[in-house]
Design an enzyme around this catalytic site. Structure first.
Site, PDB file in Angstrom:
ATOM      1  N   SER A  71       0.782  -1.256   0.068  1.00 43.94           N
ATOM      2  CA  SER A  71       0.112  -0.020   0.038  1.00 43.94           C
ATOM      3  C   SER A  71       0.897   1.288  -0.014  1.00 43.94           C
ATOM      4  CB  SER A  71      -0.852  -0.043   1.147  1.00 43.94           C
ATOM      5  OG  SER A  71      -1.673  -1.214   1.357  1.00 43.94           O
TER       6      SER A  71
HETATM    7  N1  SAM Z   1      -0.468  -5.095   4.233  1.00 42.19           N
HETATM    8  C1  SAM Z   1       0.191  -5.395   2.948  1.00 42.19           C
HETATM    9  C2  SAM Z   1       1.689  -4.840   2.949  1.00 42.19           C
HETATM   10  O1  SAM Z   1       2.169  -3.880   4.045  1.00 42.19           O
HETATM   11  O2  SAM Z   1       2.339  -4.996   2.041  1.00 42.19           O
HETATM   12  C3  SAM Z   1      -0.444  -4.779   1.729  1.00 42.19           C
HETATM   13  C4  SAM Z   1      -1.671  -5.796   1.573  1.00 42.19           C
HETATM   14  S1  SAM Z   1      -2.204  -5.966  -0.184  1.00 42.19           S
HETATM   15  C5  SAM Z   1      -2.865  -4.319  -0.390  1.00 42.19           C
HETATM   16  C6  SAM Z   1      -3.594  -6.767   0.427  1.00 42.19           C
HETATM   17  C7  SAM Z   1      -3.281  -8.252   0.659  1.00 42.19           C
HETATM   18  O3  SAM Z   1      -4.544  -9.006   1.365  1.00 42.19           O
HETATM   19  C8  SAM Z   1      -2.779  -9.134  -0.486  1.00 42.19           C
HETATM   20  O4  SAM Z   1      -1.502  -9.766  -0.245  1.00 42.19           O
HETATM   21  C9  SAM Z   1      -3.885 -10.302  -0.459  1.00 42.19           C
HETATM   22  O5  SAM Z   1      -3.174 -11.525  -0.925  1.00 42.19           O
HETATM   23  C10 SAM Z   1      -4.433 -10.266   0.774  1.00 42.19           C
HETATM   24  N2  SAM Z   1      -5.633 -11.046   1.041  1.00 42.19           N
HETATM   25  C11 SAM Z   1      -6.904 -10.884   0.237  1.00 42.19           C
HETATM   26  N3  SAM Z   1      -7.888 -11.529   0.691  1.00 42.19           N
HETATM   27  C12 SAM Z   1      -7.387 -12.034   2.063  1.00 42.19           C
HETATM   28  C13 SAM Z   1      -8.032 -12.961   3.045  1.00 42.19           C
HETATM   29  N4  SAM Z   1      -9.074 -13.256   3.001  1.00 42.19           N
HETATM   30  N5  SAM Z   1      -7.098 -13.327   4.060  1.00 42.19           N
HETATM   31  C14 SAM Z   1      -5.773 -12.764   4.121  1.00 42.19           C
HETATM   32  N6  SAM Z   1      -5.202 -12.072   3.306  1.00 42.19           N
HETATM   33  C15 SAM Z   1      -6.127 -11.786   1.990  1.00 42.19           C
END
Ligand code: SAM
Length: 213
Positions: A61
């Protein structure tokens, strides 16, 4: 002096100008080397105020968004925080350096493994788990803060249930193109919601999120 120190200072200056005031958040973002959390191809853009690809169609993000969401949690050292969507591990690192006890869930096993390696390299203690974060992590509830870093169609009920009294849940809610950031504060059985407009996250996929089709 490290190669990226000036860029990191400029990033901090920018997020301050955009209104972030929490000293603990700013100090942590000043310490964590964001360039470790991006792919080599994007290393020169690591401190730009934008989201960047991390592989598997996912993103790290934007720094301002990380700062805003972390500040909105209003947590202090020693508090327990659950993060849904570990991604690169950057957000988890920011919370860990703040002294927060971090629990983070990621559905993509490869991303989680890479994030784990980065967190270990920095010597940060973070509890990680592969799985569907829309169900929360009930073993360690209640949490003073819950941070969802992917966009949901609605707020998953298990996350509301696992929030501590007086705790805050920060989650982007909306359609696949645009979401509002919901900052939800629990007061007993009452949930007070404040909304901030204009966000675009990758989708939260799971039993209480979007379907994977
Ligand atoms: N917080 C992260 C960082 O600091 O890099 C950015 C995260 S990215 C915007 C969103 C993440 O949510 C992705 O890696 C995706 O695989 C994960 N995601 C999506 N649905 C999810 C779920 N139900 N449970 C866990 N992770 C999930």
């Amino acid at each position: 002096m490290g190669r990226f120190d000036d860029e990191r200072q400029e990033m901090i200056q920018l997020i301050k100008e955009r209104g972030i005031r929490d000293r603990l958040v700013l100090e942590s973002m000043e310490k964590v080397p964001r360039h470790i959390f991006v792919q080599d191809a994007f290393i020169n853009r690591a401190y730009d105020d934008c989201a960047l690809p991390i592989g598997y169609s996912q993103t790290i993000s934007q720094p301002y968004t990380v700062a805003l969401m972390t500040e909105a949690l209003r947590v202090k050292p020693g508090d327990k925080v659950l993060e849904i969507g570990t991604g690169s591990g950057y957000q988890a690192a920011i919370l860990a350096v703040m002294g927060v006890r971090v629990f983070t869930i990621e559905r993509n096993h490869q991303l989680l493994q890479e994030a784990r390696q980065r967190l270990d390299k920095l010597g940060l203690r973070v509890a990680t788990r592969a799985g569907d974060g829309t169900l929360g992590w009930s073993e360690f509830k209640p949490y003073k803060g819950i941070l969802v870093t992917a966009g949901a169609p609605t707020t998953p009920q298990p996350l509301l249930d696992q929030l501590d009294d007086g705790g805050r849940l920060v989650i982007p809610v909306g359609n696949l193109d645009e979401q509002q950031l919901h900052i939800i504060e629990r007061k007993g059985e009452e949930f007070i919601v404040r909304k901030v407009h204009g966000f675009k996250f990758v989708p939260l996929i799971g039993k209480r999120g979007w379907s994977n089709s």
